[in-house]
Design a protein around this motif. Structure first.
Motif, PDB file in Angstrom:
ATOM      1  N   PHE A 133       0.846  -1.203   0.000  1.00 17.71           N
ATOM      2  CA  PHE A 133       0.000   0.000   0.000  1.00 17.71           C
ATOM      3  C   PHE A 133       0.882   1.254   0.000  1.00 17.71           C
ATOM      4  N   LEU A 134       1.850   1.285   0.931  1.00 21.44           N
ATOM      5  CA  LEU A 134       2.713   2.468   1.049  1.00 21.44           C
ATOM      6  C   LEU A 134       3.585   2.638  -0.184  1.00 21.44           C
ATOM      7  N   ILE A 135       4.094   1.512  -0.695  1.00 19.83           N
ATOM      8  CA  ILE A 135       4.944   1.581  -1.892  1.00 19.83           C
ATOM      9  C   ILE A 135       4.146   2.162  -3.058  1.00 19.83           C
ATOM     10  N   LEU A 136       2.949   1.650  -3.254  1.00 20.85           N
ATOM     11  CA  LEU A 136       2.146   2.113  -4.396  1.00 20.85           C
ATOM     12  C   LEU A 136       1.755   3.579  -4.239  1.00 20.85           C
ATOM     13  N   VAL A 137       1.308   3.948  -3.031  1.00 14.36           N
ATOM     14  CA  VAL A 137       0.923   5.347  -2.809  1.00 14.36           C
ATOM     15  C   VAL A 137       2.111   6.270  -3.063  1.00 14.36           C
ATOM     16  N   GLY A 138       3.268   5.867  -2.512  1.00 17.95           N
ATOM     17  CA  GLY A 138       4.459   6.690  -2.683  1.00 17.95           C
ATOM     18  C   GLY A 138       4.895   6.770  -4.137  1.00 17.95           C
ATOM     19  N   ALA A 139       4.853   5.616  -4.821  1.00 15.13           N
ATOM     20  CA  ALA A 139       5.305   5.583  -6.214  1.00 15.13           C
ATOM     21  C   ALA A 139       4.397   6.442  -7.084  1.00 15.13           C
ATOM     22  N   VAL A 140       3.099   6.328  -6.856  1.00 24.53           N
ATOM     23  CA  VAL A 140       2.154   7.123  -7.645  1.00 24.53           C
ATOM     24  C   VAL A 140       2.382   8.603  -7.383  1.00 24.53           C
ATOM     25  N   TYR A 141       2.619   8.928  -6.126  1.00 23.63           N
ATOM     26  CA  TYR A 141       2.840  10.326  -5.761  1.00 23.63           C
ATOM     27  C   TYR A 141       4.090  10.864  -6.461  1.00 23.63           C
ATOM     28  N   LEU A 142       5.152  10.055  -6.385  1.00 17.89           N
ATOM     29  CA  LEU A 142       6.421  10.463  -6.985  1.00 17.89           C
ATOM     30  C   LEU A 142       6.263  10.637  -8.492  1.00 17.89           C
ATOM     31  N   TRP A 143       5.567   9.691  -9.105  1.00 20.38           N
ATOM     32  CA  TRP A 143       5.432   9.658 -10.550  1.00 20.38           C
ATOM     33  C   TRP A 143       4.562  10.801 -11.063  1.00 20.38           C
ATOM     34  N   SER A 144       3.559  11.161 -10.262  1.00 22.65           N
ATOM     35  CA  SER A 144       2.581  12.118 -10.755  1.00 22.65           C
ATOM     36  C   SER A 144       2.688  13.463 -10.046  1.00 22.65           C
ATOM     37  N   ASN A 145       3.567  13.548  -9.042  1.00 23.66           N
ATOM     38  CA  ASN A 145       3.652  14.773  -8.247  1.00 23.66           C
ATOM     39  C   ASN A 145       2.321  15.132  -7.622  1.00 23.66           C
ATOM     40  N   GLY A 146       1.508  14.150  -7.382  1.00 26.35           N
ATOM     41  CA  GLY A 146       0.220  14.399  -6.731  1.00 26.35           C
ATOM     42  C   GLY A 146      -0.848  14.929  -7.651  1.00 26.35           C
ATOM     43  N   ALA A 147      -0.535  15.078  -8.923  1.00 29.59           N
ATOM     44  CA  ALA A 147      -1.543  15.550  -9.861  1.00 29.59           C
ATOM     45  C   ALA A 147      -1.426  14.711 -11.121  1.00 29.59           C
ATOM     46  N   PRO A 148      -2.350  13.773 -11.292  1.00 33.00           N
ATOM     47  CA  PRO A 148      -2.234  12.849 -12.413  1.00 33.00           C
ATOM     48  C   PRO A 148      -2.125  13.580 -13.741  1.00 33.00           C
ATOM     49  N   LYS A 149      -1.290  13.044 -14.612  1.00 34.26           N
ATOM     50  CA  LYS A 149      -1.140  13.663 -15.931  1.00 34.26           C
ATOM     51  C   LYS A 149      -1.883  12.843 -16.974  1.00 34.26           C
ATOM     52  N   GLY A 150      -2.024  13.381 -18.132  1.00 38.24           N
ATOM     53  CA  GLY A 150      -2.694  12.669 -19.205  1.00 38.24           C
ATOM     54  C   GLY A 150      -4.196  12.645 -19.003  1.00 38.24           C
ATOM     55  N   GLY A 151      -4.850  11.690 -19.622  1.00 34.44           N
ATOM     56  CA  GLY A 151      -6.301  11.618 -19.484  1.00 34.44           C
ATOM     57  C   GLY A 151      -6.796  10.291 -20.016  1.00 34.44           C
ATOM     58  N   LEU A 152      -7.987   9.898 -19.561  1.00 32.50           N
ATOM     59  CA  LEU A 152      -8.582   8.656 -20.021  1.00 32.50           C
ATOM     60  C   LEU A 152      -9.435   8.972 -21.251  1.00 32.50           C
ATOM     61  N   SER A 153      -9.330   8.136 -22.266  1.00 33.07           N
ATOM     62  CA  SER A 153     -10.125   8.386 -23.477  1.00 33.07           C
ATOM     63  C   SER A 153     -11.580   8.018 -23.225  1.00 33.07           C
ATOM     64  N   GLU A 154     -12.465   8.591 -24.028  1.00 37.38           N
ATOM     65  CA  GLU A 154     -13.891   8.247 -23.929  1.00 37.38           C
ATOM     66  C   GLU A 154     -14.072   6.742 -24.133  1.00 37.38           C
ATOM     67  N   GLU A 155     -13.253   6.173 -25.022  1.00 31.96           N
ATOM     68  CA  GLU A 155     -13.362   4.751 -25.318  1.00 31.96           C
ATOM     69  C   GLU A 155     -13.073   3.924 -24.066  1.00 31.96           C
ATOM     70  N   PHE A 156     -12.004   4.302 -23.360  1.00 36.84           N
ATOM     71  CA  PHE A 156     -11.652   3.583 -22.137  1.00 36.84           C
ATOM     72  C   PHE A 156     -12.762   3.752 -21.107  1.00 36.84           C
ATOM     73  N   ARG A 157     -13.315   4.956 -21.030  1.00 34.18           N
ATOM     74  CA  ARG A 157     -14.288   5.241 -19.990  1.00 34.18           C
ATOM     75  C   ARG A 157     -15.629   4.558 -20.227  1.00 34.18           C
ATOM     76  N   ARG A 158     -15.842   4.112 -21.471  1.00 35.19           N
ATOM     77  CA  ARG A 158     -17.141   3.538 -21.801  1.00 35.19           C
ATOM     78  C   ARG A 158     -17.495   2.364 -20.887  1.00 35.19           C
ATOM     79  N   LEU A 159     -16.487   1.500 -20.585  1.00 30.03           N
ATOM     80  CA  LEU A 159     -16.764   0.306 -19.793  1.00 30.03           C
ATOM     81  C   LEU A 159     -17.404   0.675 -18.451  1.00 30.03           C
ATOM     82  N   GLY A 160     -16.919   1.709 -17.846  1.00 34.67           N
ATOM     83  CA  GLY A 160     -17.423   2.048 -16.517  1.00 34.67           C
ATOM     84  C   GLY A 160     -18.603   2.999 -16.533  1.00 34.67           C
TER      85      GLY A 160
END
Lengths: 323, 390
Positions: A133-160
């Motif tokens: 849990f801590l590794i993933l939270v930390g890694a995501v934070y480090l990778w994204s600086n706390g603000a996710p980059k990029g975006g999900l396409s409409e196609e990807f979002r369709r499933l949910g």
């Protein structure tokens, strides 16, 4: 005493769904009393669709808990998957499926690490998955600086987010619900298989299982992999439902554990059913919806979850004083 | 009724000992209260009055460069800080942990690049959102020979002594964005503030929605001054207009949670006639909740984050975007150079806080910039635009 367990397990299993079904029924009655059109098809379909991720996570958690372990890393895995998906897809419609495949690979890898560290390095799963849990939270934070980059396409979002429209009677059936039903059927088949029974035996008494020739480490590792897969599927649905977020999975691990316990899966392993765990998740979501309809602050959710865990574990120990 | 229901629930959940409070989303009471709850302890009437007055004030300074303008400026002497350059300017940053701060920091770096002849070194230390780290950071910077220190404090009270210690070292200190409880810095730079934001949004929602309609207020989390002031100003506006605020909910800034909350309210009330938000990051999720429920999107406010502006334009929403402009990150650099030149600067340095409306929306929507970019960055004339912000 212990040798009789498999027999008692069967009794327990057949009887164990009764309490959760009763609770769910009571909640549904209270809910319809307050909001008569809750059970109307459109509203019900939407409810089931957005409850699908937590139900999937509860199913994944069932395999881990029944084998005598815990997986605290699923919420952070969901967050990581959503952030990874956004970064890799970067709003490119054609990137959807390859990224989904990659996410599943990542989910399996995380499950494998959790399983192997727990079984081969003999680190208690509570610690292993807390570490993950801590590794993933930390890694995501480090990778994204706390603000996710990029975006999900409409196609990807369709499933949910999307649904089969214009269905007779029901109106619309969310894709998420169809995916959930398929996954639930698979999970059920799995619990009825040799592997499923082995897993219960391993959770009930690892020593006996070991002595009777079961490779306990393999069974438990598989359980963690299944949990990782469930988290991945949940992440695809959550990302689709609500888009990219740095907190997509925050707190989901407790939701899933509460759901499983509420559905009669014993913390410590060896007892419970996957259907119970999934009904537990549905019940929990119903309870939260009911709280909302009665104007109870959403801030009470963690309190209610905590109370359920304590109560369920206490009740289970009363039922089985010999344990 | 509610208490009875709650008790029943908790019996089911196996816990009936505590009588829970109904919390933020209590049902609306008759008369003026209108469901907005108690006023925040962060609410200060004088500050509220001052900020609302500033909304109409005419700024002084160069036209078209709001980051160099000031509202009702009171100038302070800085002659004692005069030094010859080139300078080493140091910046203790609260964090880079959200898109707003990321856009702002890039803008600040670009501003530094425009003064390369005069600034020989720009030292940035990221406190990663931790008070303790920022206190240590400031302390470290004091020994590094900085000519000026810029601080964007993580929290107000905890960082005050660290800023005071820096002032005592005799170097000019410039605080911006969030404040500290001391007057020792040479200047404090920020836009009008939270009351202005909350007020503009609440007035818009009140005027645009049908009379007697139901408003859902979405907040990120309690206890943060910028956000508390936004909500407390909205509360005043809603109470005054007698608006029926059916819920005040915390979203944690999480889109999934936001969507569920909005969905629950749509189910509970059939329809929601207005949505007020204390920050725009999850405005898109709120809009989607209405779309997914097959309901028209009611009047709503977001802020100047591009994903919301684009949604607003594409879906033809009835919307408004009060801002807390990221161009304020340019000003501390400009202020530092002025101070080191011995020029007077305003204190406090209040920057204009423009609002994006239907009329000027097109000026700000830029489909080529990323969705989490902030339109009010004032950065289009800076070196490296647009690459640096992508």
């Amino acid at each position: 005493m212990r040798i009789a367990r498999p027999l008692r397990l069967l009794e327990f299993r057949s009887g164990s769904l009764a309490p959760i079904i009763v609770i769910l029924a009571v909640l549904l009655v209270l809910l319809t009393a307050r909001q008569p059109d809750f059970l109307s098809p459109p509203s019900l379909m939407s409810f089931l669709g957005r409850s699908a991720p937590i139900i999937l996570l509860a199913a994944g958690q069932y395999f881990v808990i029944v084998s005598g372990e815990l997986d605290l890393s699923v919420g952070s895995l969901v967050t990581a998957q959503v952030v990874i998906a956004a970064r890799l897809i970067d709003s490119d419609p054609s990137a959807g499926w390859p990224v989904v495949v990659l996410l599943f690979a990542f989910g399996i890898a995380v499950g494998l690490v959790n399983g192997l560290v727990t079984t081969r390095l003999r680190v208690p799963s509570f610690i292993t998955t807390l570490g993950m849990f801590l590794i993933l939270v930390g890694a995501v934070y480090l990778w994204s600086n706390g603000a996710p980059k990029g975006g999900l396409s409409e196609e990807f979002r369709r499933l949910g987010r999307s649904a089969f429209e214009d269905v007779p009677v029901l109106g619309r059936i969310p894709y998420a619900l169809v995916i959930l039903l398929a996954a639930a059927a698979l999970a059920l088949v799995l619990t009825r298989s040799d592997f499923g029974r082995t897993l219960v035996a391993v959770g009930g008494n690892p020593r006996t299982a070991e002595l009777s020739g079961v490779r306990v480490w393999r069974a438990k590792t598989m359980a963690f992999v299944l949990s990782g897969l469930a988290a991945t599927l949940a992440a695809v649905l959550i990302g689709g439902y609500s888009g990219v977020s740095f907190q997509a999975g925050a707190g989901l691990e407790f939701g899933a554990i509460t759901a499983a316990v509420l559905g009669g899966v014993a913390l410590g392993g060896g007892r419970g059913s996957v259907v119970g765990a999934m009904l537990g998740a549905l019940t929990l979501e119903t309870l939260f919806t009911l709280m909302n309809f009665y104007g109870v602050s959403g801030a009470l959710k963690p309190t209610v979850q905590g109370a359920i865990i304590l109560f369920a574990v206490a009740a289970a120990s009363f039922r089985f004083p010999s344990r | 009724m509610t208490v009875l229901a709650v008790s029943t629930l908790l019996v089911l959940a196996g816990c009936a000992t505590d009588e829970p409070t109904t919390g933020a989303s209590s049902s609306p009471s008759a008369g003026t209260g209108s469901g907005t709850g108690e006023q925040s302890k962060f609410f200060v009437q004088a500050d509220y009055d001052k900020q609302l007055a500033l909304l109409d004030a005419a700024p002084t300074g160069p036209a078209g460069k709001p980051w160099e303008q000031a509202l009702n400026p009171a100038m302070v002497e800085t002659a004692k800080f005069t030094k010859s350059g080139p300078y080493k300017i140091c910046f203790s940053n609260a964090g880079l942990n959200n898109p707003w701060r990321q856009v702002g920091f890039k803008t600040m770096q670009a501003e530094v690049d425009t003064h390369r002849g005069r600034i020989s070194e720009f030292v940035h230390v990221d406190a990663e959102g931790k008070d303790q780290k920022q206190i240590a950071d400031i302390n470290d910077l004091l020994g590094k020979g900085c000519h000026a220190l810029i601080v964007s404090p993580n929290t107000t009270a905890t960082l005050t002594p660290a800023v005071e210690a820096a002032c005592q070292k005799g170097l000019p200190v410039i605080v911006f964005d969030r404040g500290v409880d001391t007057t020792c810095p040479v200047t404090f730079i920020n836009p009008i503030g939270g009351y202005g934001f909350g007020h503009v949004a609440a007035e818009f929602v009140t005027q645009k929605m049908k009379r007697g309609g139901k408003v859902l207020a979405l907040r990120i989390l309690p206890g943060v001054d910028v956000l508390e002031t936004r909500w407390s100003a909205a509360k005043v506006a809603f109470d005054k207009a007698g608006v029926d605020v059916v819920g005040v909910e915390f979203t944690d800034g999480d889109p999934a949670k936001t969507k569920k909350i909005v969905n629950d309210y749509i189910q509970r009330y059939g329809t929601i006639d207005g949505v007020w938000m204390d920050a725009g990051a999850v405005a898109g999720a709120a809009v989607e909740a209405f779309e997914d429920a097959g309901k028209p999107v009611p009047p709503i406010n977001g802020e100047d984050q591009l994903d919301f502006l684009k949604l607003w334009k594409d879906k033809k929403l009835t919307a408004i975007a009060p801002t807390y402009p990221t161009y304020q990150w340019r000003t501390p650099i400009i202020a530092a150079l002025k101070i080191l030149d011995g020029e007077q600067v305003p204190n406090p340095w209040k920057l204009p806080q423009p609002t994006i409306t239907q009329d000027n929306l097109d000026e700000y929507v830029d489909p080529t910039m990323p969705p989490l970019h902030y339109a009010m960055c004032g950065c289009t004339d800076l070196p490296g635009y647009p690459r640096r912000w992508k």
